[in-house]
Scaffold this active site. Structure first.
Site, short mmCIF file in Angstrom:
data_model
loop_
_atom_site.label_atom_id
_atom_site.label_comp_id
_atom_site.label_asym_id
_atom_site.label_seq_id
_atom_site.Cartn_x
_atom_site.Cartn_y
_atom_site.Cartn_z
N PRO A 1 51.32 44.01 36.10
CA PRO A 1 51.70 45.16 36.95
C PRO A 1 50.57 45.50 37.93
CG PRO A 1 52.02 45.66 34.61
CD PRO A 1 51.30 44.34 34.67
N ARG B 1 41.53 34.28 43.79
CA ARG B 1 40.26 34.84 43.36
C ARG B 1 39.13 34.02 43.97
NH1 ARG B 1 43.35 38.22 42.57
NH2 ARG B 1 43.70 39.54 40.75
N THR C 1 31.82 45.43 40.71
CA THR C 1 32.75 44.33 40.94
C THR C 1 33.45 44.43 42.29
OG1 THR C 1 34.90 43.47 40.18
CG2 THR C 1 34.39 45.72 39.57
N ASP C 2 33.91 43.29 42.80
CA ASP C 2 34.67 43.31 44.06
C ASP C 2 36.01 44.01 43.90
OD1 ASP C 2 36.00 41.37 42.55
OD2 ASP C 2 35.87 39.79 44.05
N GLU C 3 36.47 44.18 42.65
CA GLU C 3 37.79 44.80 42.44
C GLU C 3 37.84 46.25 42.90
OE1 GLU C 3 39.91 44.04 38.88
OE2 GLU C 3 39.11 42.02 38.69
N LYS D 1 35.55 51.50 37.40
CA LYS D 1 34.33 50.91 37.98
C LYS D 1 33.99 51.61 39.31
CE LYS D 1 32.19 47.80 36.72
NZ LYS D 1 31.00 47.74 35.82
N TYR E 1 41.11 49.70 35.23
CA TYR E 1 39.77 49.10 35.13
C TYR E 1 38.99 49.31 36.43
CZ TYR E 1 36.22 45.48 35.77
OH TYR E 1 35.05 44.83 36.10
P1 NAD Z 1 32.20 41.53 28.80
O1 NAD Z 1 33.44 42.27 28.44
O2 NAD Z 1 32.09 40.10 28.45
O3 NAD Z 1 30.93 42.26 28.16
C1 NAD Z 1 30.79 43.65 28.12
C2 NAD Z 1 29.71 44.00 27.09
O4 NAD Z 1 29.53 45.41 27.10
C3 NAD Z 1 30.05 43.60 25.66
O5 NAD Z 1 28.95 42.99 25.04
C4 NAD Z 1 30.39 44.92 24.98
O6 NAD Z 1 30.10 44.94 23.59
C5 NAD Z 1 29.48 45.88 25.75
N1 NAD Z 1 29.96 47.28 25.72
C6 NAD Z 1 31.23 47.71 25.93
N2 NAD Z 1 31.27 49.05 25.79
C7 NAD Z 1 30.01 49.46 25.49
C8 NAD Z 1 29.42 50.73 25.24
N3 NAD Z 1 30.14 51.86 25.24
N4 NAD Z 1 28.09 50.77 24.97
C9 NAD Z 1 27.34 49.64 24.93
N5 NAD Z 1 27.86 48.42 25.14
C10 NAD Z 1 29.17 48.33 25.43
O7 NAD Z 1 32.03 41.75 30.38
P2 NAD Z 1 31.37 40.81 31.49
O8 NAD Z 1 32.40 39.94 32.04
O9 NAD Z 1 30.12 40.23 30.94
O10 NAD Z 1 31.02 41.90 32.59
C11 NAD Z 1 29.76 42.55 32.60
C12 NAD Z 1 29.72 43.52 33.78
O11 NAD Z 1 29.91 42.80 35.00
C13 NAD Z 1 30.81 44.58 33.75
O12 NAD Z 1 30.26 45.80 34.17
C14 NAD Z 1 31.86 44.09 34.73
O13 NAD Z 1 32.55 45.15 35.31
C15 NAD Z 1 30.99 43.35 35.73
N6 NAD Z 1 31.62 42.25 36.47
C16 NAD Z 1 32.26 41.24 35.79
C17 NAD Z 1 32.80 40.16 36.50
C18 NAD Z 1 33.49 39.01 35.81
O14 NAD Z 1 34.05 38.14 36.48
N7 NAD Z 1 33.47 38.92 34.49
C19 NAD Z 1 32.70 40.14 37.90
C20 NAD Z 1 32.06 41.19 38.55
C21 NAD Z 1 31.51 42.21 37.82
O1 TDX Z 2 46.71 34.76 31.32
C1 TDX Z 2 46.38 34.97 32.50
N1 TDX Z 2 47.17 34.47 33.50
C2 TDX Z 2 46.90 34.68 34.82
O2 TDX Z 2 47.64 34.20 35.69
C3 TDX Z 2 45.20 35.72 32.87
C4 TDX Z 2 44.31 36.29 31.81
C5 TDX Z 2 44.95 35.91 34.20
N2 TDX Z 2 45.79 35.43 35.16
C6 TDX Z 2 45.46 35.68 36.59
C7 TDX Z 2 45.25 37.13 36.95
C8 TDX Z 2 44.23 37.05 38.07
O3 TDX Z 2 44.90 36.84 39.31
O4 TDX Z 2 44.22 35.03 36.86
C9 TDX Z 2 43.41 35.82 37.74
C10 TDX Z 2 42.09 36.13 37.06
O5 TDX Z 2 42.36 37.01 35.99
P1 TDX Z 2 41.19 37.61 35.05
O6 TDX Z 2 40.42 36.48 34.49
O7 TDX Z 2 41.82 38.59 34.14
O8 TDX Z 2 40.24 38.30 36.14
P2 TDX Z 2 40.48 39.48 37.20
O9 TDX Z 2 41.64 40.31 36.87
O10 TDX Z 2 40.44 38.84 38.56
O11 TDX Z 2 39.14 40.33 36.94
C11 TDX Z 2 37.88 39.65 36.76
O12 TDX Z 2 37.09 39.64 37.93
C12 TDX Z 2 36.46 40.83 38.31
C13 TDX Z 2 37.07 40.24 35.60
O13 TDX Z 2 37.86 40.26 34.44
C14 TDX Z 2 36.55 41.60 35.92
O14 TDX Z 2 35.73 42.08 34.87
C15 TDX Z 2 35.74 41.53 37.18
O15 TDX Z 2 35.37 42.80 37.59
#
Ligand code: NAD
Ligand code: TDX
Length: 336
Positions: free
Chosen positions: A274, A214, A125-127, A154, A150
């Site tokens: 936080p 974002r 992730t970019d985070e 990562k 988190y």
């Molecule tokens: P998600 O939380 O929707 O899905 C995570 C999945 O992993 C779930 O199905 C969960 O059951 C499974 N999992 C968790 N712990 C496990 C374990 N110990 N063994 C096997 N399976 C397990 O997450 P997502 O948003 O689909 O993200 C997927 C990946 O992409 C992550 O690695 C995340 O860091 C990365 N990512 C997410 C975003 C985003 O915006 N959502 C952006 C960049 C990168």
């Molecule tokens: O209730 C909310 N109110 C709010 O203002 C929530 C849930 C989020 N936010 C803000 C926090 C962030 O600035 O919105 C922005 C996006 O929040 P999230 O959806 O929680 O994403 P973020 O924290 O940016 O992280 C996401 O992007 C990178 C994914 O959850 C990660 O898995 C990924 O790595």
């Protein structure tokens, strides 16, 4: 036909990736998922009887079980999506993040080594780069500077992947993508949470001043980029993925309300997260120039499609928000 072990395939991006890969490639896919609160078999109902797809319920930290599956299925490569993925949950409690994101990745790296697999792709992730000021973008050489439990977990996993490539010559690569949106995203994340609360006429909790930025990408564009990096990326390299679509949170929230015909009085500013990262922005020049990738969706169209997916798939999210989700929601939002 090559076989990929996809981990975390029942989550948001993993399930979209499996659907995309079955449609756009010849790979066979073995999906292993622990089915945590975020994993949902219903995300893949439409492909569950596909002959090129198989599911095992397994924890990536379970060395013996994952080893058994790799051997039995004779998989060629691994793409690791499995993770604890929500920043706010990592602030409430970080243990599971370290276990799955760090130890789990280490188990998969060890098994890639043991079975001399062809490729290991880590979905990061970019985070991991931390937070930006008003200018500039993250490139692949930006120093890692994670700010939440988190993103620290990562970043730790990324460093392990790097070390396994450097020390053992493991054929590993990393992608780092910006914020995704689209169908099947768990309603703890900003966009689905706001869509569902707006539909239900509930307050929309915006953290701080709502001006955190974002950089948004439609999940299918991310999946397309992952497939490209998996097939054509250079071993040992990192590829940033993004669609050049930066927006302050408050703008997205207002857009969702407008699209659903709801009043802005639903917006409630709440106590900030936080350590809240101020701004993310991805420079995706490398993947665009070296691998000839580009996003195929504009935010304007894809966000509308996403909103209408949530309107048309109420039963999918109604089931989720009636369960354990309620406890989390109460714990995180009640005092804000
Ligand atoms: P998600 O939380 O929707 O899905 C995570 C999945 O992993 C779930 O199905 C969960 O059951 C499974 N999992 C968790 N712990 C496990 C374990 N110990 N063994 C096997 N399976 C397990 O997450 P997502 O948003 O689909 O993200 C997927 C990946 O992409 C992550 O690695 C995340 O860091 C990365 N990512 C997410 C975003 C985003 O915006 N959502 C952006 C960049 C990168
Ligand atoms: O209730 C909310 N109110 C709010 O203002 C929530 C849930 C989020 N936010 C803000 C926090 C962030 O600035 O919105 C922005 C996006 O929040 P999230 O959806 O929680 O994403 P973020 O924290 O940016 O992280 C996401 O992007 C990178 C994914 O959850 C990660 O898995 C990924 O790595």
């Amino acid at each position: 036909m090559k076989k990929i072990l996809v981990t975390g395939g029942c989550g948001f991006i993993g399930s979209n990736f499996i659907r995309y890969a079955l449609k756009n490639s010849d790979y066979e896919i073995v999906n292993i998922d622990k089915l945590t609160y975020a994993g949902n078999l219903k995300n893949l109902i439409d492909v569950q009887s596909d002959k090129r797809y198989k599911f095992y319920k397994a924890d990536i930290c379970n060395y013996e079980l994952v080893s058994y599956i790799i051997e039995k299925e004779k998989v060629d490569s691994i793409i690791n999506f499995a993770a604890e993925s929500h920043v706010d949950r990592s602030i409430l409690s970080s243990q599971e993040f370290i276990r799955t994101n760090v130890t789990g990745t280490n188990v998969l790296l060890e098994l890639t080594r043991l079975y001399s697999l062809e490729r290991f792709l880590q979905i990061s992730t970019d985070e991991v780069y931390g937070s930006l000021g008003p200018d500039g973008k993250f490139t692949e050489t930006t120093p890692l500077s994670p700010n939440s439990p988190y993103s620290a977990s990562k970043a730790s996993a990324d460093l392990l992947v790097r070390a396994y490539n450097h020390t053992y010559g493991l054929p590993a690569l990393i992608t780092r993508c910006s914020n995704n949106y689209g169908p099947f995203q768990f309603p703890e994340k900003l966009i689905p949470l706001m869509i569902i609360n707006a539909i239900n006429n509930k307050p929309l909790p915006v953290y701080g001043d709502g001006m955190n930025v974002r950089d948004w990408i439609y999940v299918e564009d991310h999946c397309d980029a992952i497939l490209k990096v998996f097939e054509k990326g250079e071993i040992g390299e990192v590829y940033n993925i993004g669609a050049e679509n930066e927006m302050p949170n408050i703008e997205i929230v207002k857009l969702i309300l407008k699209e659903l015909g709801k009043d802005e009085s639903l917006i409630t500013f709440v106590k900030d997260r936080p350590g809240h990262d101020r701004r993310y922005a991805i420079d995706a020049t490398k993947i665009k120039t070296k691998l000839n990738w580009k996003p195929n969706h504009t935010f304007e169209t894809a966000i509308k499609e996403t909103i209408s997916w949530y309107l048309q798939n109420k039963s999918w999210w109604e089931e989720i928000i009636s369960g354990d989700y309620l406890n989390y929601y109460k714990k995180w939002y009640e005092e804000r």
